[in-house]
Design a protein around this motif. Structure first.
Motif, PDB file in Angstrom:
ATOM      1  N   ASN A 158       0.831  -1.212   0.000  1.00 17.63           N
ATOM      2  CA  ASN A 158       0.000   0.000   0.000  1.00 17.63           C
ATOM      3  C   ASN A 158       0.859   1.253   0.000  1.00 17.63           C
ATOM      4  O   ASN A 158       0.547   2.224  -0.689  1.00 17.63           O
ATOM      5  CB  ASN A 158      -0.935   0.008   1.215  1.00 17.63           C
ATOM      6  CG  ASN A 158      -2.023  -1.045   1.105  1.00 17.63           C
ATOM      7  OD1 ASN A 158      -2.374  -1.493   0.017  1.00 17.63           O
ATOM      8  ND2 ASN A 158      -2.550  -1.461   2.247  1.00 17.63           N
ATOM      9  N   GLY A 159       1.943   1.243   0.760  1.00 16.52           N
ATOM     10  CA  GLY A 159       2.827   2.400   0.806  1.00 16.52           C
ATOM     11  C   GLY A 159       3.552   2.646  -0.507  1.00 16.52           C
ATOM     12  O   GLY A 159       3.816   3.788  -0.876  1.00 16.52           O
ATOM     13  N   LEU A 160       3.868   1.554  -1.215  1.00 18.31           N
ATOM     14  CA  LEU A 160       4.583   1.682  -2.490  1.00 18.31           C
ATOM     15  C   LEU A 160       3.646   1.887  -3.688  1.00 18.31           C
ATOM     16  O   LEU A 160       4.116   2.100  -4.807  1.00 18.31           O
ATOM     17  CB  LEU A 160       5.449   0.444  -2.736  1.00 18.31           C
ATOM     18  CG  LEU A 160       6.724   0.372  -1.909  1.00 18.31           C
ATOM     19  CD1 LEU A 160       7.416  -0.978  -2.095  1.00 18.31           C
ATOM     20  CD2 LEU A 160       7.672   1.496  -2.278  1.00 18.31           C
ATOM     21  N   THR A 161       2.339   1.856  -3.466  1.00 17.18           N
ATOM     22  CA  THR A 161       1.374   1.995  -4.565  1.00 17.18           C
ATOM     23  C   THR A 161       1.630   3.228  -5.434  1.00 17.18           C
ATOM     24  O   THR A 161       1.601   3.117  -6.666  1.00 17.18           O
ATOM     25  CB  THR A 161      -0.073   1.971  -4.029  1.00 17.18           C
ATOM     26  OG1 THR A 161      -0.309   0.677  -3.469  1.00 17.18           O
ATOM     27  CG2 THR A 161      -1.086   2.238  -5.124  1.00 17.18           C
ATOM     28  N   PRO A 162       1.889   4.405  -4.858  1.00 14.84           N
ATOM     29  CA  PRO A 162       2.150   5.556  -5.746  1.00 14.84           C
ATOM     30  C   PRO A 162       3.326   5.324  -6.705  1.00 14.84           C
ATOM     31  O   PRO A 162       3.235   5.641  -7.891  1.00 14.84           O
ATOM     32  CB  PRO A 162       2.440   6.703  -4.770  1.00 14.84           C
ATOM     33  CG  PRO A 162       1.753   6.314  -3.500  1.00 14.84           C
ATOM     34  CD  PRO A 162       1.860   4.816  -3.441  1.00 14.84           C
ATOM     35  N   TRP A 163       4.430   4.762  -6.209  1.00 20.05           N
ATOM     36  CA  TRP A 163       5.581   4.502  -7.082  1.00 20.05           C
ATOM     37  C   TRP A 163       5.217   3.438  -8.112  1.00 20.05           C
ATOM     38  O   TRP A 163       5.532   3.591  -9.306  1.00 20.05           O
ATOM     39  CB  TRP A 163       6.804   4.036  -6.278  1.00 20.05           C
ATOM     40  CG  TRP A 163       8.025   3.889  -7.141  1.00 20.05           C
ATOM     41  CD1 TRP A 163       8.969   4.841  -7.374  1.00 20.05           C
ATOM     42  CD2 TRP A 163       8.421   2.744  -7.906  1.00 20.05           C
ATOM     43  NE1 TRP A 163       9.926   4.356  -8.242  1.00 20.05           N
ATOM     44  CE2 TRP A 163       9.607   3.065  -8.589  1.00 20.05           C
ATOM     45  CE3 TRP A 163       7.882   1.480  -8.107  1.00 20.05           C
ATOM     46  CZ2 TRP A 163      10.276   2.185  -9.434  1.00 20.05           C
ATOM     47  CZ3 TRP A 163       8.541   0.591  -8.951  1.00 20.05           C
ATOM     48  CH2 TRP A 163       9.723   0.952  -9.601  1.00 20.05           C
ATOM     49  N   LEU A 164       4.573   2.373  -7.677  1.00 19.53           N
ATOM     50  CA  LEU A 164       4.202   1.289  -8.587  1.00 19.53           C
ATOM     51  C   LEU A 164       3.285   1.807  -9.697  1.00 19.53           C
ATOM     52  O   LEU A 164       3.473   1.467 -10.872  1.00 19.53           O
ATOM     53  CB  LEU A 164       3.530   0.148  -7.817  1.00 19.53           C
ATOM     54  CG  LEU A 164       4.418  -0.583  -6.809  1.00 19.53           C
ATOM     55  CD1 LEU A 164       3.580  -1.482  -5.904  1.00 19.53           C
ATOM     56  CD2 LEU A 164       5.500  -1.384  -7.510  1.00 19.53           C
ATOM     57  N   GLN A 165       2.312   2.641  -9.350  1.00 19.76           N
ATOM     58  CA  GLN A 165       1.394   3.182 -10.359  1.00 19.76           C
ATOM     59  C   GLN A 165       2.096   4.159 -11.290  1.00 19.76           C
ATOM     60  O   GLN A 165       1.883   4.128 -12.502  1.00 19.76           O
ATOM     61  CB  GLN A 165       0.198   3.848  -9.679  1.00 19.76           C
ATOM     62  CG  GLN A 165      -0.738   2.853  -9.046  1.00 19.76           C
ATOM     63  CD  GLN A 165      -1.902   3.516  -8.321  1.00 19.76           C
ATOM     64  OE1 GLN A 165      -1.890   4.717  -8.035  1.00 19.76           O
ATOM     65  NE2 GLN A 165      -2.908   2.717  -7.996  1.00 19.76           N
ATOM     66  N   GLU A 166       2.930   5.017 -10.730  1.00 23.99           N
ATOM     67  CA  GLU A 166       3.638   6.009 -11.546  1.00 23.99           C
ATOM     68  C   GLU A 166       4.526   5.341 -12.594  1.00 23.99           C
ATOM     69  O   GLU A 166       4.646   5.823 -13.716  1.00 23.99           O
ATOM     70  CB  GLU A 166       4.492   6.906 -10.647  1.00 23.99           C
ATOM     71  CG  GLU A 166       5.306   7.937 -11.416  1.00 23.99           C
ATOM     72  CD  GLU A 166       6.216   8.754 -10.509  1.00 23.99           C
ATOM     73  OE1 GLU A 166       7.140   9.393 -11.052  1.00 23.99           O
ATOM     74  OE2 GLU A 166       6.023   8.748  -9.280  1.00 23.99           O
ATOM     75  N   HIS A 167       5.149   4.220 -12.228  1.00 25.33           N
ATOM     76  CA  HIS A 167       6.078   3.544 -13.135  1.00 25.33           C
ATOM     77  C   HIS A 167       5.474   2.303 -13.796  1.00 25.33           C
ATOM     78  O   HIS A 167       6.189   1.558 -14.467  1.00 25.33           O
ATOM     79  CB  HIS A 167       7.358   3.178 -12.374  1.00 25.33           C
ATOM     80  CG  HIS A 167       8.095   4.385 -11.883  1.00 25.33           C
ATOM     81  ND1 HIS A 167       8.893   5.156 -12.686  1.00 25.33           N
ATOM     82  CD2 HIS A 167       8.122   4.974 -10.662  1.00 25.33           C
ATOM     83  CE1 HIS A 167       9.395   6.159 -11.988  1.00 25.33           C
ATOM     84  NE2 HIS A 167       8.932   6.080 -10.758  1.00 25.33           N
ATOM     85  N   TYR A 168       4.186   2.067 -13.594  1.00 29.10           N
ATOM     86  CA  TYR A 168       3.444   0.960 -14.207  1.00 29.10           C
ATOM     87  C   TYR A 168       3.975  -0.418 -13.816  1.00 29.10           C
ATOM     88  O   TYR A 168       4.124  -1.299 -14.652  1.00 29.10           O
ATOM     89  CB  TYR A 168       3.429   1.106 -15.737  1.00 29.10           C
ATOM     90  CG  TYR A 168       2.848   2.416 -16.198  1.00 29.10           C
ATOM     91  CD1 TYR A 168       1.479   2.641 -16.160  1.00 29.10           C
ATOM     92  CD2 TYR A 168       3.678   3.446 -16.630  1.00 29.10           C
ATOM     93  CE1 TYR A 168       0.945   3.848 -16.558  1.00 29.10           C
ATOM     94  CE2 TYR A 168       3.156   4.667 -17.022  1.00 29.10           C
ATOM     95  CZ  TYR A 168       1.783   4.856 -16.983  1.00 29.10           C
ATOM     96  OH  TYR A 168       1.261   6.051 -17.368  1.00 29.10           O
ATOM     97  N   TYR A 169       4.262  -0.597 -12.537  1.00 26.70           N
ATOM     98  CA  TYR A 169       4.744  -1.883 -12.035  1.00 26.70           C
ATOM     99  C   TYR A 169       3.703  -2.534 -11.147  1.00 26.70           C
ATOM    100  O   TYR A 169       2.855  -1.869 -10.551  1.00 26.70           O
ATOM    101  CB  TYR A 169       6.041  -1.725 -11.232  1.00 26.70           C
ATOM    102  CG  TYR A 169       7.261  -1.609 -12.093  1.00 26.70           C
ATOM    103  CD1 TYR A 169       7.938  -2.747 -12.536  1.00 26.70           C
ATOM    104  CD2 TYR A 169       7.744  -0.372 -12.477  1.00 26.70           C
ATOM    105  CE1 TYR A 169       9.063  -2.634 -13.330  1.00 26.70           C
ATOM    106  CE2 TYR A 169       8.867  -0.255 -13.271  1.00 26.70           C
ATOM    107  CZ  TYR A 169       9.519  -1.391 -13.699  1.00 26.70           C
ATOM    108  OH  TYR A 169      10.627  -1.288 -14.492  1.00 26.70           O
ATOM    109  N   GLN A 170       3.822  -3.839 -11.070  1.00 29.74           N
ATOM    110  CA  GLN A 170       3.036  -4.644 -10.149  1.00 29.74           C
ATOM    111  C   GLN A 170       4.033  -5.413  -9.291  1.00 29.74           C
ATOM    112  O   GLN A 170       5.008  -5.967  -9.811  1.00 29.74           O
ATOM    113  CB  GLN A 170       2.168  -5.611 -10.952  1.00 29.74           C
ATOM    114  CG  GLN A 170       1.364  -6.560 -10.133  1.00 29.74           C
ATOM    115  CD  GLN A 170       0.572  -7.515 -11.022  1.00 29.74           C
ATOM    116  OE1 GLN A 170       0.585  -7.415 -12.247  1.00 29.74           O
ATOM    117  NE2 GLN A 170      -0.103  -8.450 -10.395  1.00 29.74           N
ATOM    118  N   MET A 171       3.824  -5.446  -7.959  1.00 27.92           N
ATOM    119  CA  MET A 171       4.743  -6.137  -7.060  1.00 27.92           C
ATOM    120  C   MET A 171       4.017  -7.317  -6.419  1.00 27.92           C
ATOM    121  O   MET A 171       2.926  -7.168  -5.885  1.00 27.92           O
ATOM    122  CB  MET A 171       5.235  -5.177  -5.966  1.00 27.92           C
ATOM    123  CG  MET A 171       6.210  -5.801  -4.999  1.00 27.92           C
ATOM    124  SD  MET A 171       6.903  -4.607  -3.801  1.00 27.92           S
ATOM    125  CE  MET A 171       5.490  -4.334  -2.731  1.00 27.92           C
TER     126      MET A 171
END
Length: 181
Positions: A158-171
């Motif tokens: 949840n905390g990394l969601t902004p970075w993941l969305q900005e760079h189009y990644y899924q973790m």
């Protein structure tokens, strides 16, 4: 003379072998308190009165093997993405660290645990911390890493969601969290 005797005594009394992943911080606190009593030095640190005991949430350290997947092609360099990923990770969790990917590297290669370590990415051998899905990967962070965090995986995600969305990644968590690499 006396220093050799003290060194020998210390070597003889320290027969415990501890591994960083297996240390119970609650037990460690008890050992420290016992040592203070044994030493007769209750004022070991000047900040003793201001240091609060660790609560249960602070005592846990999780190690996750993760996989990152990119939804679209990227032209950003892997080093730039690694740096921005670590800085976002560190912002979410001040305890954040990226460990060497292979267990054999853990004793000789330090974990990345401070923002200053990623400032000069040309000095970091990313192959020690990131295993890409493609050989000699240069433009995507798609692949596997080992993260150390004080957060459980859902909170970390949840905390990394902004970075993941900005760079189009899924973790995601890797299928196996316990096998030696």
């Amino acid at each position: 003379g006396t220093t050799n005797t003290n060194d020998e005594e210390m070597q003889n009394t320290n027969d415990n072998n501890y591994h960083v992943d297996l240390i119970d911080l609650g037990h460690l606190e008890q050992l420290l308190e016992q040592q203070k009593v044994t030493d007769g030095n209750e004022s070991m640190s000047p900040t003793q009165d201001t240091v609060s005991p660790l609560n249960d949430q602070q005592k846990k350290v999780y190690v996750y093997r993760i996989e990152l997947y990119r939804k679209f092609n990227s032209q950003a360099s892997i080093k730039d993405l690694f740096k921005s990923f670590y800085l976002a990770f560190r912002k979410v969790d001040p305890h954040a660290a990226i460990r060497p990917f292979y267990t054999n590297d853990a004793s000789g290669i330090p974990s990345i645990s401070a923002p200053t370590q990623v400032q000069k990415m040309e000095q970091i051998d990313l192959s020690r911390y990131h295993q890409g899905f493609v050989r000699n990967q240069k433009f995507s962070l798609t692949g596997k890493m080992v993260l150390e965090s004080a957060l459980d995986f859902d909170d970390l995600g949840n905390g990394l969601t902004p970075w993941l969305q900005e760079h189009y990644y899924q973790m995601t968590l890797s299928e196996c969290q316990t096998a030696e690499l």
